[in-house]
Write a protein that holds these residues in place. Structure first.
Motif, PDB file in Angstrom:
ATOM      1  N   GLY B 115       0.798  -1.224   0.000  1.00 13.20           N
ATOM      2  CA  GLY B 115       0.000   0.000   0.000  1.00 13.20           C
ATOM      3  C   GLY B 115       0.825   1.265   0.000  1.00 13.20           C
ATOM      4  O   GLY B 115       0.281   2.351   0.137  1.00 13.20           O
ATOM      5  N   GLY B 116       2.135   1.139  -0.120  1.00 11.57           N
ATOM      6  CA  GLY B 116       2.966   2.341  -0.245  1.00 11.57           C
ATOM      7  C   GLY B 116       3.324   2.971   1.083  1.00 11.57           C
ATOM      8  O   GLY B 116       3.119   2.380   2.149  1.00 11.57           O
ATOM      9  N   LEU B 117       3.824   4.184   0.987  1.00  9.69           N
ATOM     10  CA  LEU B 117       4.313   4.920   2.156  1.00  9.69           C
ATOM     11  C   LEU B 117       3.336   4.832   3.328  1.00  9.69           C
ATOM     12  O   LEU B 117       2.154   5.109   3.176  1.00  9.69           O
ATOM     13  CB  LEU B 117       4.522   6.387   1.769  1.00  9.69           C
ATOM     14  N   GLY B 118       3.850   4.434   4.470  1.00 12.19           N
ATOM     15  CA  GLY B 118       3.043   4.442   5.679  1.00 12.19           C
ATOM     16  C   GLY B 118       2.219   3.193   5.896  1.00 12.19           C
ATOM     17  O   GLY B 118       1.678   2.982   6.971  1.00 12.19           O
ATOM     18  N   ARG B 119       2.117   2.320   4.879  1.00 15.38           N
ATOM     19  CA  ARG B 119       1.233   1.169   5.044  1.00 15.38           C
ATOM     20  C   ARG B 119       2.009  -0.143   5.107  1.00 15.38           C
ATOM     21  O   ARG B 119       1.421  -1.205   5.270  1.00 15.38           O
ATOM     22  CB  ARG B 119       0.244   1.106   3.878  1.00 15.38           C
TER      23      ARG B 119
END
Lengths: 509, 346
Positions: B115-119
């Motif tokens: 899910g990309g940055l932060g996930r």
């Protein structure tokens, strides 16, 4: 006294200061729009179009325990109509429109000079008559909070929020009113100790208050300097700082023996009792790069914001956002044709440079800065994650209800997530959930009660008439009779089949 | 009547940005990076450049595939942080495809597919490192000798040749240039029955850890202090990680210093210091609560020591971090702080 520390918070000095100006009188506007709204319940107008009113005269009587609505200048009622108001959010409300006659004649109440010997009931009814409500922002009727005796009375002069300077101006210039009002409040509340709290950055106000307290000392009075740290002026944070106690969740300060009042309320109480003046105006800080002459103004309730801004020199070309309240918790207004009310302590006209977001919103990187600054010791990032996926059970478990919406988390967030907006939405979601659950519960209760009632009635009937219920046993038939009946039937059929006429009709068995 | 645009409170802009947070991490890595280049040569900087390049390429591809805008996402500096942290964990002469494969694992699998940055659940840099460590153990074991011990060093041309061809120039033998790392040495020699006093007489050892290594660790610690000062990281993880390391190693060292290494040797060897301040402190994959962070740091330390002592790998920081990453949801759930007005003082 020992100064405690509340968790988190932000140092905001230097980021967006209120202008420390003297108190100016805001001129009488051509129209006053007084909203007939109350914290609880409805307010009925008691004047009609064409009536002449005096300043301080009651124009709206609440149905519930709320405060009365008073005329804020003398003049004629020219309309009762629906207009935009801003408390607690922008909405339509019925307003009494008064055209001032310019004479500003008062309808004064009799002065109670000798208040220390006056019975509490007399003073409390005076506060009700004079429409005194809390000026800290919640606009709660002052008298109701004072009804029962209390241990510690706290006078909140720690306004902390960037852009608000009206309490500081009040304490600097009208310190005696504040101190005498504090003594009055302490008398009514029968407080053992009265703590007047100021932020340590308010040196000017502090000196004035010290002088006033020396001139008008009263028992149990104490001046306390608290650290200048946002949200120091939040009721729960101030109580924690001064007493080390926490207001219980879903409780009130009263539950831990504390009562909090704004310093502005104290001055209003003094005016109402000693001078007989009803509460019809308040101090409002006008601030920001979007206004030409920022400063503190004494503003009558019902004054349109546009008029107030005009008195403050009008808008500058940089005006980009209009906010009622402080820069952290204030309400952005869509337009300025909205009246000033008792809960409005500041008007901010911010320029684009102040409000410009430095970067677009990114996903949460769980940096934990929000956890570090949250005065309620919540886990803002977890709450955000659960709100995004609408996991209401976890939202509840993480106590979203304890959020005071101070905005520290959103200001600290490197991902620029509007966290407070999410929490407001979440709180309304939780209320919605509770309503749905309540409805389901009451439906179920109704259904179960009905079933129980039907069962009970049935049982009662059965108990009353037992004989009717008993079933009659079927008559016994012997085998011989059955055999005889078969024989009879067979005989009949034989007779018919053999062609003999019969006087019996020969239906088949 | 003047009209204005409305927006939710607060009306003051946020004080920081993701880019600034990541930028601070990169700044804090500079002293350690410089020290590592000083001791292990320019190969380190080549590896960093390669890793950053591949990271940005994979980040850009994945953003496109996921239909995200290239800006501001690519400029948030999170991919370069992942790349630099990975590059500092691998030997300076590793062939170029090591960085390529690792960054693919890190950015594509560990980051964007989650899910990309932060996930992401797992630390991308450590996923990348673990993948190449398991797949290509030999390439990752060839550490050059640190500067004070190196009899020969590679010239810049030979260095590039080594990295891009995958093998050393014909004129150079691996054994003249490289040495077992201090942690390898401990593992191998202890298995052969030597006491630690004997093992530590090996020239690869310095005062606490390995020669060179211990100084690099110092510079990482300095960068870590900068991050603490800038409030980019919280104190709980480094304190718990280093504290637990010492706490767990002191008793066994007192009982039998011949078999069990000096506690400070543990702290100053391998990737422990880098992990304490830069890797285990990764906010996305770490615990969210203060107490959770304490447990997280202690867990990384305990698992690292366990892998060093009983595992097949000389250093287990990467695996320890990944294992603790998996525990984070649980940690967050069982360490919710007491909310204002609830309980004790309520």
């Amino acid at each position: 006294m020992r100064i405690h520390r509340f968790h988190g918070g932000l140092k905001l000095q230097g980021r967006y200061e209120a202008v420390p100006s003297p108190i100016n009188e805001c001129a009488l506007p051509p129209r006053l729009h007084l909203p007939l709204i109350a914290r609880e319940g409805l307010v009925d107008p008691v004047v009609s179009v064409g009536d002449r009113v005096l300043r301080g005269q009651c124009i709206g009587e609440p149905r519930g325990a709320s405060a009365r609505v008073l005329a804020s200048s003398s003049g004629a009622v020219i309309a009762i109509e629906t207009r935009d108001v801003a408390s607690p959010h922008v909405a339509r409300a019925t307003c009494v429109v008064i055209e001032p006659d310019g004479e500003d004649r008062w309808s004064l109440l009799p002065s109670i000079e000798d208040w220390p010997s006056a019975p509490r009931e007399v003073l409390l009814s005076r506060l009700r008559e004079a429409g005194v409500i809390g000026l800290g922002g919640a606009a709660f009727p002052a008298g109701i909070k004072l009804a029962a005796p209390i241990e510690i009375l706290i006078l909140n002069g720690a306004e902390c929020e960037p852009g608000i300077g009206c309490d500081r101006a009040l304490m600097r210039e009208r310190a005696r009113e504040v101190v005498q009002g504090a003594a009055l409040l302490a008398h009514i509340a029968q407080a053992r100790q009265t703590i007047i709290a100021l932020e340590d950055a308010m040196q000017d106000a502090c000196a004035a208050m010290e002088n006033a307290l020396r001139e008008h000392p009263f028992e149990g009075a104490l001046l306390a300097l608290v650290p200048t740290r946002y949200p120091q002026g939040g009721e729960r944070q101030l109580i924690e700082t001064l007493t080390g106690r926490e207001v219980p969740a879903h409780g009130l300060p009263r539950d831990i023996g504390v009562l909090c009042h704004n310093v502005g309320t104290a001055a209003a109480v003094w005016r109402a009792v000693v001078r007989g003046e009803a509460l019809t105006s308040r101090l409002v800080s006008v601030n920001g790069a979007g206004v030409a002459r920022p400063g503190n103004y004494e503003v009558r309730f019902g004054t349109p914001i546009a008029w107030l801004v005009e008195q403050a020199g009008g808008y500058t070309p940089h005006a980009a956002r209009l906010v009622a309240g402080g820069a952290m918790m204030g309400l952005a207004l869509p337009h300025d044709d909205i009246p000033i009310e008792a809960s409005c302590n500041a008007i901010q006209v911010m320029d684009a440079a102040t409000i410009k977001p430095p970067a677009p919103e990114l996903p949460c990187i769980r940096c934990g800065e929000c956890v570090r600054v949250c005065p309620a010791r919540l886990l803002p990032q977890q709450l955000f994650a659960y709100l995004v996926r609408e996991d209401w059970t976890r939202v509840q478990q993480h106590e979203l209800g304890a959020c005071i919406e101070c905005g520290c988390c959103a200001t600290a967030c490197p991902s620029q997530i509007p966290l407070v907006a999410w929490y407001r939405w979440g709180k309304s979601g939780l209320r919605e959930q509770a309503r749905t659950r309540e409805f389901a519960d009451s439906s179920r209760t109704r259904f179960e009660t009905r079933n129980a009632r039907l069962q009970r009635e049935h049982d009662e009937r059965a108990a009353r008439r037992p004989s009717e219920i008993v079933t009659t046993p079927a008559p016994a038939i012997s085998k011989a009779e059955v055999l005889a009946a078969i024989a009879r039937g067979r005989a009949r059929r034989d007779a018919r089949d053999s062609g003999h006429s019969s006087d019996e009709n020969g239906s088949a068995p | 009547m003047s009209r204005f645009a409305v927006a939710p409170a607060p009306h003051l802009p946020a004080r920081s940005t993701v880019r600034r947070v990541m930028g601070d991490v990169l700044i804090a890595l500079v002293p350690g990076m410089a020290a590592q280049i000083w001791y292990f040569g320019f190969g380190v900087s080549v590896q960093i450049a390669l890793a950053v390049l591949f990271a940005l390429v994979f980040e850009s591809i994945m953003l496109r595939l996921r239909g995200q805008k290239q800006t501001p996402w690519i400029s948030d500096l999170s991919a370069p942080v992942t790349a630099v942290l990975f590059a500092l964990c691998i030997p300076a002469w590793s062939p170029w495809w090591i960085a390529c494969i690792a960054m693919c694992a890190a950015l594509v699998f560990a980051k964007h597919l989650y899910g990309g940055l932060g996930r992401n659940i797992f630390n991308p840099a450590m996923v990348g490192y673990a993948v190449v460590l398991i797949a290509f153990p030999l390439a990752l074991a060839r550490w050059p000798s640190p500067e004070p011990l190196a009899a020969h060093t590679l010239g810049f041309g030979d260095l590039l040749h080594t990295i891009f061809s995958g093998h050393l120039p014909a004129s150079q033998g691996f054994d003249t240039l490289a040495q077992a790392t201090p942690l390898d040495t401990v593992k191998i020699e202890a298995a052969r029955g030597y006491t630690l006093a004997e093992i530590r007489s090996n020239p690869v050892f310095g005062d606490f850890g390995g020669k060179g290594w211990e100084w690099i660790a110092d510079w990482y610690a300095l960068g870590g202090l900068y991050l603490l000062w800038r409030r980019v990281i919280h104190w709980q993880v480094p304190v718990a990680l280093l504290g637990t390391t010492i706490l767990l190693t002191v008793p066994s060292w007192i009982v039998d210093p011949d078999v069990n290494p000096l506690p400070l040797q543990h702290v100053f060897s391998g990737g422990l210091m880098l992990a304490a301040f830069f890797i285990a402190t990764d906010p996305v994959t770490g615990a969210a609560t203060p107490r959770g962070r304490l447990i997280f740091g202690a867990g990384v330390a305990a698992l690292t020591l366990a892998i060093r002592r009983w595992g097949a790998y000389p250093d287990g920081v990467a695996f320890a971090v990944l294992l603790m990453n998996a525990c984070v949801p649980l940690l967050d759930r069982i360490t919710i702080p007491r909310v204002y007005g609830h309980g004790r003082r309520g």
